[in-house]
Design a protein around this motif. Structure first.
Motif, PDB file in Angstrom:
ATOM      1  N   TYR A   1       6.744   8.220  -3.362  1.00 44.81           N
ATOM      2  CA  TYR A   1       7.157   9.510  -2.798  1.00 44.81           C
ATOM      3  C   TYR A   1       6.122  10.596  -3.091  1.00 44.81           C
ATOM      4  O   TYR A   1       5.815  11.411  -2.225  1.00 44.81           O
ATOM      5  CB  TYR A   1       8.511   9.942  -3.343  1.00 44.81           C
ATOM      6  CG  TYR A   1       9.666   9.096  -2.867  1.00 44.81           C
ATOM      7  CD1 TYR A   1       9.658   8.457  -1.633  1.00 44.81           C
ATOM      8  CD2 TYR A   1      10.792   8.938  -3.661  1.00 44.81           C
ATOM      9  CE1 TYR A   1      10.719   7.692  -1.200  1.00 44.81           C
ATOM     10  CE2 TYR A   1      11.869   8.163  -3.233  1.00 44.81           C
ATOM     11  CZ  TYR A   1      11.820   7.549  -1.999  1.00 44.81           C
ATOM     12  OH  TYR A   1      12.874   6.794  -1.578  1.00 44.81           O
TER      13      TYR A   1
ATOM     14  N   ILE B   1       3.641  12.551   9.598  1.00 45.06           N
ATOM     15  CA  ILE B   1       4.319  13.339   8.568  1.00 45.06           C
ATOM     16  C   ILE B   1       5.831  13.122   8.625  1.00 45.06           C
ATOM     17  O   ILE B   1       6.483  12.975   7.591  1.00 45.06           O
ATOM     18  CB  ILE B   1       3.970  14.837   8.708  1.00 45.06           C
ATOM     19  CG1 ILE B   1       2.529  15.089   8.288  1.00 45.06           C
ATOM     20  CG2 ILE B   1       4.922  15.704   7.896  1.00 45.06           C
ATOM     21  CD1 ILE B   1       2.022  16.482   8.594  1.00 45.06           C
TER      22      ILE B   1
ATOM     23  N   THR C   1       3.068   9.888  -0.808  1.00 43.22           N
ATOM     24  CA  THR C   1       3.279  10.272   0.591  1.00 43.22           C
ATOM     25  C   THR C   1       3.400  11.784   0.739  1.00 43.22           C
ATOM     26  O   THR C   1       2.947  12.333   1.736  1.00 43.22           O
ATOM     27  CB  THR C   1       4.512   9.583   1.209  1.00 43.22           C
ATOM     28  OG1 THR C   1       5.666   9.865   0.426  1.00 43.22           O
ATOM     29  CG2 THR C   1       4.297   8.083   1.329  1.00 43.22           C
ATOM     30  N   ALA C   2       4.005  12.456  -0.240  1.00 43.23           N
ATOM     31  CA  ALA C   2       4.077  13.919  -0.176  1.00 43.23           C
ATOM     32  C   ALA C   2       2.667  14.508  -0.215  1.00 43.23           C
ATOM     33  O   ALA C   2       2.355  15.433   0.544  1.00 43.23           O
ATOM     34  CB  ALA C   2       4.921  14.461  -1.332  1.00 43.23           C
TER      35      ALA C   2
ATOM     36  N   TRP D   1      11.313  10.974   1.091  1.00 41.92           N
ATOM     37  CA  TRP D   1      11.059  11.972   0.057  1.00 41.92           C
ATOM     38  C   TRP D   1      11.960  13.192   0.260  1.00 41.92           C
ATOM     39  O   TRP D   1      12.528  13.717  -0.686  1.00 41.92           O
ATOM     40  CB  TRP D   1       9.578  12.370   0.100  1.00 41.92           C
ATOM     41  CG  TRP D   1       9.177  13.439  -0.852  1.00 41.92           C
ATOM     42  CD1 TRP D   1       8.940  13.316  -2.187  1.00 41.92           C
ATOM     43  CD2 TRP D   1       8.949  14.824  -0.540  1.00 41.92           C
ATOM     44  NE1 TRP D   1       8.586  14.523  -2.720  1.00 41.92           N
ATOM     45  CE2 TRP D   1       8.582  15.461  -1.730  1.00 41.92           C
ATOM     46  CE3 TRP D   1       9.025  15.568   0.629  1.00 41.92           C
ATOM     47  CZ2 TRP D   1       8.285  16.822  -1.787  1.00 41.92           C
ATOM     48  CZ3 TRP D   1       8.730  16.913   0.575  1.00 41.92           C
ATOM     49  CH2 TRP D   1       8.362  17.519  -0.624  1.00 41.92           C
TER      50      TRP D   1
ATOM     51  N   CYS E   1       0.965  13.815   3.148  1.00 44.62           N
ATOM     52  CA  CYS E   1       1.517  14.708   4.172  1.00 44.62           C
ATOM     53  C   CYS E   1       1.000  16.134   4.003  1.00 44.62           C
ATOM     54  O   CYS E   1       0.699  16.808   4.998  1.00 44.62           O
ATOM     55  CB  CYS E   1       3.045  14.677   4.140  1.00 44.62           C
ATOM     56  SG  CYS E   1       3.732  13.107   4.721  1.00 44.62           S
TER      57      CYS E   1
ATOM     58  N   SER F   1       7.412  11.285   5.291  1.00 48.36           N
ATOM     59  CA  SER F   1       8.098  12.197   4.368  1.00 48.36           C
ATOM     60  C   SER F   1       9.615  12.095   4.410  1.00 48.36           C
ATOM     61  O   SER F   1      10.292  12.702   3.580  1.00 48.36           O
ATOM     62  CB  SER F   1       7.683  13.640   4.672  1.00 48.36           C
ATOM     63  OG  SER F   1       8.159  14.029   5.951  1.00 48.36           O
TER      64      SER F   1
END
Length: 175
Positions: A12, A58, A15-16, A65, A19, A62
Motif C-alpha cells: 500500500y 492511479i 502504490t501510494a 489503499w 500514485c 490506489s
C-alpha cells in the motif's frame, strides 16, 4: 498473519508513492501544456492520453489503499439507521458482497488483459502502449481491493463476536 499484514502495508505504501509520483508528473505535464498553448499556441499531442492512462492507473492501484483508510465515498443511510450488532452485521455482509464482486471483476479483467497481451494490441494514441500492459493494473488493483474487503470483514467479524451489551443480538434494528 503479521507477515501478510506487513507485506500488504508495504504494498500500500509503495502504490501510494507510485500514485503520488504519477500525479506529480501529470501535474507538471499539464502545466507545461498550458504554458505551451499560451506562449506558443501549440498543444502537445501526448498530454491527453498520458493524463488518461495516468488516472486509469492511479484509480486501480490506489483503490485498496483508499479502502484501508476509509476514504471511499459511501451512502450509509440504511447502515447508519441500524445500531450495534445489526449495523456491524450489515457492514460485514456488504464487505463480503464487495469482496466477491471485486474478486470476480479481478478474474474477468485478468482474462481480458491476458487476451489483449496475447493478441498484441496497442492503444491508438500518439504513442502506442501494449494494451495488455496497461490493462494489467485492473486485475492487480481489483485483486488487492478484494483482499482488503476480506480483511475488513475479518476485523469486523472479530468485533462482532466480542461485542456485548448495547449491541446484543436480540436487539431489534433501530429504523
Amino acid at each position: 498473519m503479521k507477515i501478510l499484514g506487513r507485506a500488504l502495508e508495504l504494498y500500500y505504501r509503495f502504490t501510494a508513492f507510485v500514485c503520488c509520483v504519477i500525479l506529480a508528473v501529470v501535474t507538471l505535464v499539464l502545466i507545461w501544456e498550458i504554458l505551451s498553448r499560451f506562449f506558443f499556441g501549440q498543444s502537445l499531442r501526448f498530454v491527453a492520453p498520458l493524463v488518461g492512462y495516468s488516472l486509469f492507473v492511479i484509480t486501480f492501484l490506489s483503490a485498496a489503499w483508499v479502502l484501508r483508510r476509509s476514504g471511499h465515498i459511501s451512502v450509509d443511510i440504511v447502515v447508519d439507521a441500524l445500531r450495534g450488532r445489526w449495523q456491524l452485521g450489515l457492514r460485514m455482509v456488504l464487505d463480503l458482497v464487495a469482496a466477491a464482486l471485486t474478486g470476480f471483476l479481478a478474474y474477468l479483467t485478468a482474462v481480458y488483459a491476458f487476451t489483449a497481451w496475447q493478441q498484441g494490441t496497442t492503444t491508438p494514441y500518439p504513442f502506442q502502449v501494449p494494451r495488455g500492459l496497461l490493462l494489467s493494473v485492473m486485475p492487480i488493483g481489483l485483486g488487492f481491493l478484494a483482499l482488503e474487503f476480506v480483511i475488513q470483514f475479518s476485523r469486523k467479524a472479530g468485533r462482532f463476536r466480542t461485542e456485548t451489551g448495547t449491541g446484543a443480538s436480540s436487539e431489534e434494528p433501530a429504523i
